[in-house]
Design an enzyme around this catalytic site. Structure first.
Site, mmCIF file in Angstrom:
data_model
loop_
_atom_site.group_PDB
_atom_site.id
_atom_site.type_symbol
_atom_site.label_atom_id
_atom_site.label_comp_id
_atom_site.label_asym_id
_atom_site.label_seq_id
_atom_site.Cartn_x
_atom_site.Cartn_y
_atom_site.Cartn_z
ATOM 1 N N LYS A 23 0.461 -1.708 0.029
ATOM 2 C CA LYS A 23 0.056 -0.449 0.492
ATOM 3 C C LYS A 23 0.417 1.187 0.132
ATOM 4 O O LYS A 23 0.617 2.150 -0.455
ATOM 5 C CB LYS A 23 -1.157 -0.095 1.014
ATOM 6 C CG LYS A 23 -1.883 -0.965 1.018
ATOM 7 C CD LYS A 23 -2.646 -0.440 2.240
ATOM 8 C CE LYS A 23 -1.996 -1.279 4.114
ATOM 9 N NZ LYS A 23 -1.370 -2.146 4.193
ATOM 10 N N ARG A 98 -10.268 0.355 8.813
ATOM 11 C CA ARG A 98 -9.628 -1.372 9.350
ATOM 12 C C ARG A 98 -10.853 -2.210 9.670
ATOM 13 O O ARG A 98 -10.407 -3.564 9.552
ATOM 14 C CB ARG A 98 -8.134 -1.613 9.936
ATOM 15 C CG ARG A 98 -7.467 -1.062 9.031
ATOM 16 C CD ARG A 98 -6.402 -0.919 9.678
ATOM 17 N NE ARG A 98 -5.142 -1.355 9.747
ATOM 18 C CZ ARG A 98 -3.324 -1.516 9.509
ATOM 19 N NH1 ARG A 98 -4.026 -0.280 8.530
ATOM 20 N NH2 ARG A 98 -2.691 -2.298 9.241
ATOM 21 N N ARG A 137 11.298 -4.991 5.090
ATOM 22 C CA ARG A 137 11.252 -4.255 4.690
ATOM 23 C C ARG A 137 12.303 -3.283 5.799
ATOM 24 O O ARG A 137 12.613 -3.255 6.819
ATOM 25 C CB ARG A 137 10.143 -3.799 5.272
ATOM 26 C CG ARG A 137 9.900 -2.156 5.227
ATOM 27 C CD ARG A 137 7.834 -2.223 5.176
ATOM 28 N NE ARG A 137 7.370 -2.549 6.549
ATOM 29 C CZ ARG A 137 6.717 -2.324 6.279
ATOM 30 N NH1 ARG A 137 5.620 -2.147 5.481
ATOM 31 N NH2 ARG A 137 5.860 -2.776 7.128
ATOM 32 N N ARG A 170 10.777 -1.976 11.605
ATOM 33 C CA ARG A 170 9.805 -1.264 12.070
ATOM 34 C C ARG A 170 9.458 -2.613 13.300
ATOM 35 O O ARG A 170 9.932 -3.595 13.386
ATOM 36 C CB ARG A 170 8.270 -1.379 11.526
ATOM 37 C CG ARG A 170 8.361 -0.071 11.108
ATOM 38 C CD ARG A 170 7.086 0.022 9.821
ATOM 39 N NE ARG A 170 5.953 -0.749 10.344
ATOM 40 C CZ ARG A 170 4.630 -0.087 9.775
ATOM 41 N NH1 ARG A 170 4.982 0.124 8.090
ATOM 42 N NH2 ARG A 170 4.001 -1.737 10.376
ATOM 43 N N ARG A 181 -0.338 -9.472 12.949
ATOM 44 C CA ARG A 181 -0.703 -8.344 12.193
ATOM 45 C C ARG A 181 -1.583 -9.040 10.952
ATOM 46 O O ARG A 181 -2.903 -8.287 10.765
ATOM 47 C CB ARG A 181 0.089 -7.734 11.334
ATOM 48 C CG ARG A 181 0.566 -6.510 12.962
ATOM 49 C CD ARG A 181 1.746 -5.994 12.270
ATOM 50 N NE ARG A 181 1.220 -5.123 11.469
ATOM 51 C CZ ARG A 181 3.007 -5.083 10.646
ATOM 52 N NH1 ARG A 181 3.930 -5.576 10.560
ATOM 53 N NH2 ARG A 181 2.503 -4.087 9.226
HETATM 54 P P1 AP5 Z 1 4.808 -1.768 1.858
HETATM 55 O O1 AP5 Z 1 4.609 -0.874 0.930
HETATM 56 O O2 AP5 Z 1 5.755 -0.296 2.930
HETATM 57 O O3 AP5 Z 1 3.439 -2.417 2.366
HETATM 58 P P2 AP5 Z 1 1.754 -1.733 3.029
HETATM 59 O O4 AP5 Z 1 0.957 -2.518 2.516
HETATM 60 O O5 AP5 Z 1 2.487 -0.788 2.834
HETATM 61 O O6 AP5 Z 1 2.693 -2.558 4.511
HETATM 62 P P3 AP5 Z 1 1.939 -2.083 6.057
HETATM 63 O O7 AP5 Z 1 2.963 -2.973 7.120
HETATM 64 O O8 AP5 Z 1 2.775 -0.285 6.223
HETATM 65 O O9 AP5 Z 1 1.117 -2.101 5.871
HETATM 66 P P4 AP5 Z 1 0.465 -2.181 7.717
HETATM 67 O O10 AP5 Z 1 -1.367 -1.951 7.410
HETATM 68 O O11 AP5 Z 1 0.395 -3.079 8.055
HETATM 69 O O12 AP5 Z 1 0.561 -1.481 8.636
HETATM 70 P P5 AP5 Z 1 0.013 0.340 9.211
HETATM 71 O O13 AP5 Z 1 1.022 1.054 8.869
HETATM 72 O O14 AP5 Z 1 -1.006 1.053 8.241
HETATM 73 O O15 AP5 Z 1 5.464 -3.142 0.877
HETATM 74 C C1 AP5 Z 1 6.157 -3.419 2.278
HETATM 75 C C2 AP5 Z 1 7.729 -4.737 1.809
HETATM 76 O O16 AP5 Z 1 7.099 -5.214 0.918
HETATM 77 C C3 AP5 Z 1 8.716 -3.327 1.708
HETATM 78 O O17 AP5 Z 1 9.895 -3.460 2.025
HETATM 79 C C4 AP5 Z 1 8.616 -3.279 -0.311
HETATM 80 O O18 AP5 Z 1 10.238 -2.522 -0.390
HETATM 81 C C5 AP5 Z 1 8.418 -4.142 -0.374
HETATM 82 N N1 AP5 Z 1 7.771 -4.866 -1.692
HETATM 83 C C6 AP5 Z 1 6.529 -4.260 -1.826
HETATM 84 N N2 AP5 Z 1 5.484 -4.091 -3.441
HETATM 85 C C7 AP5 Z 1 6.455 -4.646 -3.524
HETATM 86 C C8 AP5 Z 1 6.300 -5.662 -4.693
HETATM 87 N N3 AP5 Z 1 5.362 -5.499 -5.929
HETATM 88 N N4 AP5 Z 1 7.048 -6.500 -5.301
HETATM 89 C C9 AP5 Z 1 8.582 -6.663 -3.888
HETATM 90 N N5 AP5 Z 1 8.568 -6.242 -2.739
HETATM 91 C C10 AP5 Z 1 6.919 -5.177 -2.884
HETATM 92 O O19 AP5 Z 1 -0.060 0.139 10.441
HETATM 93 C C11 AP5 Z 1 0.990 0.131 11.653
HETATM 94 C C12 AP5 Z 1 -0.437 -0.319 12.637
HETATM 95 O O20 AP5 Z 1 -1.169 1.231 12.860
HETATM 96 C C13 AP5 Z 1 -1.481 -1.049 13.016
HETATM 97 O O21 AP5 Z 1 -0.893 -2.598 12.846
HETATM 98 C C14 AP5 Z 1 -2.027 -0.299 14.231
HETATM 99 O O22 AP5 Z 1 -1.894 -0.590 15.052
HETATM 100 C C15 AP5 Z 1 -2.565 0.654 13.295
HETATM 101 N N6 AP5 Z 1 -2.643 1.247 12.468
HETATM 102 C C16 AP5 Z 1 -2.863 1.754 11.649
HETATM 103 N N7 AP5 Z 1 -3.992 2.260 11.093
HETATM 104 C C17 AP5 Z 1 -4.831 1.861 11.632
HETATM 105 C C18 AP5 Z 1 -6.259 1.609 12.197
HETATM 106 N N8 AP5 Z 1 -6.863 1.909 11.011
HETATM 107 N N9 AP5 Z 1 -7.168 1.114 12.973
HETATM 108 C C19 AP5 Z 1 -6.589 1.020 14.233
HETATM 109 N N10 AP5 Z 1 -4.824 0.741 13.779
HETATM 110 C C20 AP5 Z 1 -4.317 1.385 12.782
#
Ligand code: AP5
Length: 228
Positions: A23, A98, A137, A170, A181
């Site tokens: 994402k 979410r 990552r 992270r 997660r």
């Molecule tokens: P990346 O693009 O970083 O993936 P992402 O989908 O953004 O993953 P996140 O882990 O950031 O999502 P998340 O939803 O768990 O975390 P968030 O920060 O929102 O890609 C991942 C890796 O793969 C990278 O190394 C990249 O280079 C590689 N990659 C990407 N595309 C690729 C491809 N095509 N091929 C190969 N490699 C590739 O949330 C964190 C925490 O915050 C949650 O756990 C929760 O505690 C809190 N939180 C956030 N939002 C909410 C909400 N709405 N409600 C409640 N709690 C929340």
């Protein structure tokens, strides 16, 4: 809140997918195409943690365990951010909503402004691929750009290509927390995908391809829906 004097939130796109689906990686290109701002609840929480605000201190305990931050806190933070001037053209919501209560709160807030979610994008990636992406990552402390030690390494180790900032891993990407997660995602977020599917605004994109192929598939999806 100046909702009655502004044009309102013009285009709202929700970007969904499990942790590690890509994402954050794809958000920049989508925002450039649609001329909208990128709002990631994960980035907003990490910023609050970095600044040591009361919100950050509360969020950190949940994030470190791989749990979701409570809905009331998350919705209030997101809606406050959405009301700032740079979102008046619209926004790409990355990682929000979410849970079903978050989706319903968003719908109600948008309806009050004569707006709605235009499109929900679901990036689908198998679990084993997600775990290998998360464990490799690296993220920039300053601009939140993401890298992967094998699939997308930075030019200089531990330094961001985009802004020169320091890269870090992270804490919630540790295998055990990442597994949790993914379980939380299956239980609480998959119903939100179905919620948008029933509304007829969900588009599913195969996220298990090269970054470039995913980007092309997303652009095609936006054009097919005539939001690009
Ligand atoms: P990346 O693009 O970083 O993936 P992402 O989908 O953004 O993953 P996140 O882990 O950031 O999502 P998340 O939803 O768990 O975390 P968030 O920060 O929102 O890609 C991942 C890796 O793969 C990278 O190394 C990249 O280079 C590689 N990659 C990407 N595309 C690729 C491809 N095509 N091929 C190969 N490699 C590739 O949330 C964190 C925490 O915050 C949650 O756990 C929760 O505690 C809190 N939180 C956030 N939002 C909410 C909400 N709405 N409600 C409640 N709690 C929340």
């Amino acid at each position: 809140m100046a909702a009655t004097t502004r044009r309102g939130w013009e285009m709202i796109v929700v970007l969904m997918g499990p942790p590690g689906a890509g994402k954050g990686t794809q958000a920049k290109a989508i925002c450039a195409e649609l001329q909208i701002v990128h709002l990631s609840t994960g980035d907003l929480f990490r910023e609050a943690v970095r600044e040591g605000t009361p919100l950050g201190l509360e969020a950190q305990t949940y994030m470190n365990r791989g749990e979701l931050v409570p809905d009331a806190v998350t919705v209030a933070m997101l809606l406050e951010r959405l009301d700032r001037p740079d979102a008046s053209n619209g926004a790409l919501l990355d990682g929000f909503p979410r849970t079903l209560p978050q989706a319903e709160a968003l719908e109600e807030a948008l309806r009050a402004r004569g707006s709605r979610v235009d499109l929900a994008i679901y990036l689908a990636v198998p679990r084993e691929v997600l775990l290998s992406r998360l464990s490799g990552r690296w993220m920039c402390r300053d601009c939140s750009a993401t890298y992967h030690e094998s699939f997308n390494p930075p030019t200089v180790a531990e330094q961001c290509d985009r802004c020169g900032g320091e890269l870090f891993q992270r804490p919630d990407d540790r295998r055990e927390t990442a597994e949790h997660r993914l379980d939380v995602y299956m239980e609480q977020t998959v119903p939100v995908i179905e919620y948008y599917r029933r509304k007829g605004i969900l588009v599913e994109v195969n996220g298990d391809q090269s970054r470039e192929a995913v980007e092309r598939a997303l652009q095609d999806a936006l054009r097919a829906r005539r939001v690009g």
